[in-house]
Design a protein around this motif. Structure first.
Motif, PDB file in Angstrom:
ATOM      1  N   VAL A   1       0.629  -1.052  -0.046  1.00 50.23           N
ATOM      2  CA  VAL A   1       0.089  -0.084   0.282  1.00 50.23           C
ATOM      3  C   VAL A   1       0.958   0.704  -0.334  1.00 50.23           C
ATOM      4  O   VAL A   1       1.006   2.182  -0.819  1.00 50.23           O
ATOM      5  CB  VAL A   1      -0.674  -0.325   1.433  1.00 50.23           C
ATOM      6  CG1 VAL A   1      -1.965   1.397   1.060  1.00 50.23           C
ATOM      7  CG2 VAL A   1      -1.959  -0.595   1.170  1.00 50.23           C
TER       8      VAL A   1
ATOM      9  N   ALA B   1      -0.189   2.730  -3.876  1.00 51.35           N
ATOM     10  CA  ALA B   1      -1.791   3.504  -3.682  1.00 51.35           C
ATOM     11  C   ALA B   1      -1.593   4.744  -4.279  1.00 51.35           C
ATOM     12  O   ALA B   1      -2.087   5.044  -4.256  1.00 51.35           O
ATOM     13  CB  ALA B   1      -1.778   3.130  -1.471  1.00 51.35           C
ATOM     14  N   ASP B   2      -0.153   5.385  -4.091  1.00 51.32           N
ATOM     15  CA  ASP B   2      -0.408   6.730  -4.369  1.00 51.32           C
ATOM     16  C   ASP B   2      -0.025   6.700  -6.304  1.00 51.32           C
ATOM     17  O   ASP B   2      -0.037   7.894  -6.481  1.00 51.32           O
ATOM     18  CB  ASP B   2       0.449   7.896  -3.636  1.00 51.32           C
ATOM     19  CG  ASP B   2       1.993   7.161  -3.850  1.00 51.32           C
ATOM     20  OD1 ASP B   2       1.916   6.448  -4.410  1.00 51.32           O
ATOM     21  OD2 ASP B   2       2.796   8.315  -3.379  1.00 51.32           O
TER      22      ASP B   2
ATOM     23  N   LEU C   1      -5.872  -1.036  -6.851  1.00 53.49           N
ATOM     24  CA  LEU C   1      -5.223  -2.085  -5.755  1.00 53.49           C
ATOM     25  C   LEU C   1      -6.321  -3.286  -5.606  1.00 53.49           C
ATOM     26  O   LEU C   1      -7.788  -2.472  -5.146  1.00 53.49           O
ATOM     27  CB  LEU C   1      -4.219  -1.501  -4.394  1.00 53.49           C
ATOM     28  CG  LEU C   1      -3.517  -0.600  -4.773  1.00 53.49           C
ATOM     29  CD1 LEU C   1      -3.443  -0.597  -3.867  1.00 53.49           C
ATOM     30  CD2 LEU C   1      -2.198  -1.548  -5.194  1.00 53.49           C
TER      31      LEU C   1
ATOM     32  N   CYS D   1      -5.681  -2.505   5.687  1.00 49.59           N
ATOM     33  CA  CYS D   1      -5.519  -2.474   4.573  1.00 49.59           C
ATOM     34  C   CYS D   1      -5.815  -1.516   3.059  1.00 49.59           C
ATOM     35  O   CYS D   1      -5.809  -0.219   2.373  1.00 49.59           O
ATOM     36  CB  CYS D   1      -5.179  -3.314   3.727  1.00 49.59           C
ATOM     37  SG  CYS D   1      -4.654  -3.753   1.856  1.00 49.59           S
TER      38      CYS D   1
ATOM     39  N   ALA E   1      -5.486   2.204   1.729  1.00 47.35           N
ATOM     40  CA  ALA E   1      -5.215   2.509   0.121  1.00 47.35           C
ATOM     41  C   ALA E   1      -5.848   3.170  -0.607  1.00 47.35           C
ATOM     42  O   ALA E   1      -5.444   4.483  -0.882  1.00 47.35           O
ATOM     43  CB  ALA E   1      -5.378   0.882  -0.809  1.00 47.35           C
ATOM     44  N   ARG E   2      -7.648   3.718   0.372  1.00 48.51           N
ATOM     45  CA  ARG E   2      -8.590   4.323  -0.221  1.00 48.51           C
ATOM     46  C   ARG E   2      -7.946   5.780  -0.026  1.00 48.51           C
ATOM     47  O   ARG E   2      -7.972   6.862  -0.388  1.00 48.51           O
ATOM     48  CB  ARG E   2      -9.955   4.224   0.243  1.00 48.51           C
ATOM     49  CG  ARG E   2     -10.594   2.607  -0.021  1.00 48.51           C
ATOM     50  CD  ARG E   2     -11.690   2.733  -0.226  1.00 48.51           C
ATOM     51  NE  ARG E   2     -13.215   3.430  -1.144  1.00 48.51           N
ATOM     52  CZ  ARG E   2     -13.478   4.386  -0.949  1.00 48.51           C
ATOM     53  NH1 ARG E   2     -13.064   4.789   1.504  1.00 48.51           N
ATOM     54  NH2 ARG E   2     -14.357   4.868  -1.052  1.00 48.51           N
TER      55      ARG E   2
ATOM     56  N   ALA F   1      -5.534   5.248  -3.784  1.00 45.89           N
ATOM     57  CA  ALA F   1      -6.030   3.823  -5.158  1.00 45.89           C
ATOM     58  C   ALA F   1      -7.561   3.833  -4.743  1.00 45.89           C
ATOM     59  O   ALA F   1      -8.079   3.981  -4.232  1.00 45.89           O
ATOM     60  CB  ALA F   1      -5.507   2.784  -4.533  1.00 45.89           C
TER      61      ALA F   1
ATOM     62  N   VAL G   1     -10.283   0.585  -4.331  1.00 45.09           N
ATOM     63  CA  VAL G   1      -9.982  -0.459  -4.466  1.00 45.09           C
ATOM     64  C   VAL G   1     -10.649  -1.927  -4.549  1.00 45.09           C
ATOM     65  O   VAL G   1     -12.303  -1.277  -4.756  1.00 45.09           O
ATOM     66  CB  VAL G   1      -9.745  -0.668  -2.471  1.00 45.09           C
ATOM     67  CG1 VAL G   1      -9.707  -2.427  -2.284  1.00 45.09           C
ATOM     68  CG2 VAL G   1      -8.599  -0.029  -2.132  1.00 45.09           C
TER      69      VAL G   1
END
Length: 293
Positions: free
Chosen positions: A57, A61-62, A67, A88, A92-93, A97, A99
């Motif tokens: 992540v 994630a950026d 993901l 996670c 991630a959000r 990203a 999800v």
């Protein structure tokens, strides 16, 4: 509409299109299976799971559009593993990203509604932008998830033509009307997406996607113009490459979300190497799509 009315959520399809255009059309799996944890020098235990998922992540994630955590690899550690999955997803959000929860849920009635609540209801601990679902109890069994996805601005990816060889005995079976089961799923999704695409002036991306393997070769006999995204597993370790996408998906290639898991994850635990691998795949996909366009 009153001043206190809550605005309608932005549909998943629109958010996905924007993310793909800005970050590149790539989905990276988060698959902490035992052999991968070992190759990273981690234990096949809760501490290894936490370190693995946090590293992925923080590294990706950026920068990637999507993901895709595989729920089973977290669930095998019980409630504490699910708690890691919750963290996670949230982190991630928060990093930007989208999800996609890879849980492949499929059931009927109130049970399907409960699965939808678990992953698609805002405020739920595992709330995700989209969910993989199995339609093989009949496409209509997905209705509770479809209805909640529309209401919450989330999406679904429905198994249609999967990359595993065992899938053919169901997905390629021919119905009484002469259409295969897989083709039927694609047609139902096209119907599902039609109102959303029309509302966007015919150029938008619907929120209801199909899972279609990138390893399947020539799919010209199937109508892939479903108005929604096509999640394409099989890039990398399973043998398909970004350069194969135009040949496999034809005119629908711009709707493809290629999924790479081991092809990126094998470069961990070094975050720099993970980022470089994801960037390389995203660039290769961009070139393939641009060439096809």
């Amino acid at each position: 509409m009153t001043g206190n009315a809550t605005p309608a959520p932005v549909p998943f399809g629109a958010r996905l299109r924007r993310a793909m255009d800005e970050r590149g059309p790539l989905c990276v799996g988060i698959d902490p299976h035992a052999s991968l944890l070992t190759s990273w020098g981690l234990g096949d235990d809760l501490a290894g799971l936490e370190r693995f998922s946090r590293t992925v992540v923080e590294a990706l994630a950026d920068r990637v559009a999507v993901l895709k955590p595989q729920s089973a690899f977290f669930e095998r550690f019980g409630s504490r593993g699910v708690a890691v999955l919750e963290t996670c997803v949230a982190e991630a959000r928060q990093a930007g990203a989208l999800v996609l929860m890879d849980a492949k849920r499929g059931d009927i009635g109130s049970t399907m509604a409960a699965y939808a609540d678990t992953f698609l209801r805002p405020g739920a601990p595992l709330f995700s932008d989209a969910l993989t679902v199995s339609p093989f109890l009949g496409y209509g069994s997905l209705a509770p998830a479809v209805e909640l996805a529309r209401a919450s601005g989330t999406g679904l990816f429905v198994l249609a033509l999967t990359s595993n060889p065992e899938g053919a005995e169901v997905q390629h079976a021919v119905r009484g009307d002469g259409r295969t089961v897989g083709a039927t799923m694609l047609a139902r999704l096209a119907e599902e997406n039609a109102p959303e695409v029309a509302a966007a002036g015919g150029a938008g991306l619907g929120s209801f996607g199909a899972v279609v393997g990138a390893t399947l070769g020539d799919l010209s006999s199937y109508d892939l113009a479903i108005g929604g995204p096509l999640l394409a597993p099989g890039i990398g370790a399973q043998g398909a490459t970004p350069a194969d996408l135009p040949r496999v998906f034809g005119a629908a290639v711009r709707q493809v979300v290629p999924n790479v898991s081991r092809g990126v994850l094998r470069h961990g635990p070094d975050p720099v190497a993970l980022r470089a691998s994801a960037d390389r795949f995203a660039d290769e996909v961009r070139r393939a799509v641009h060439t096809a366009g």
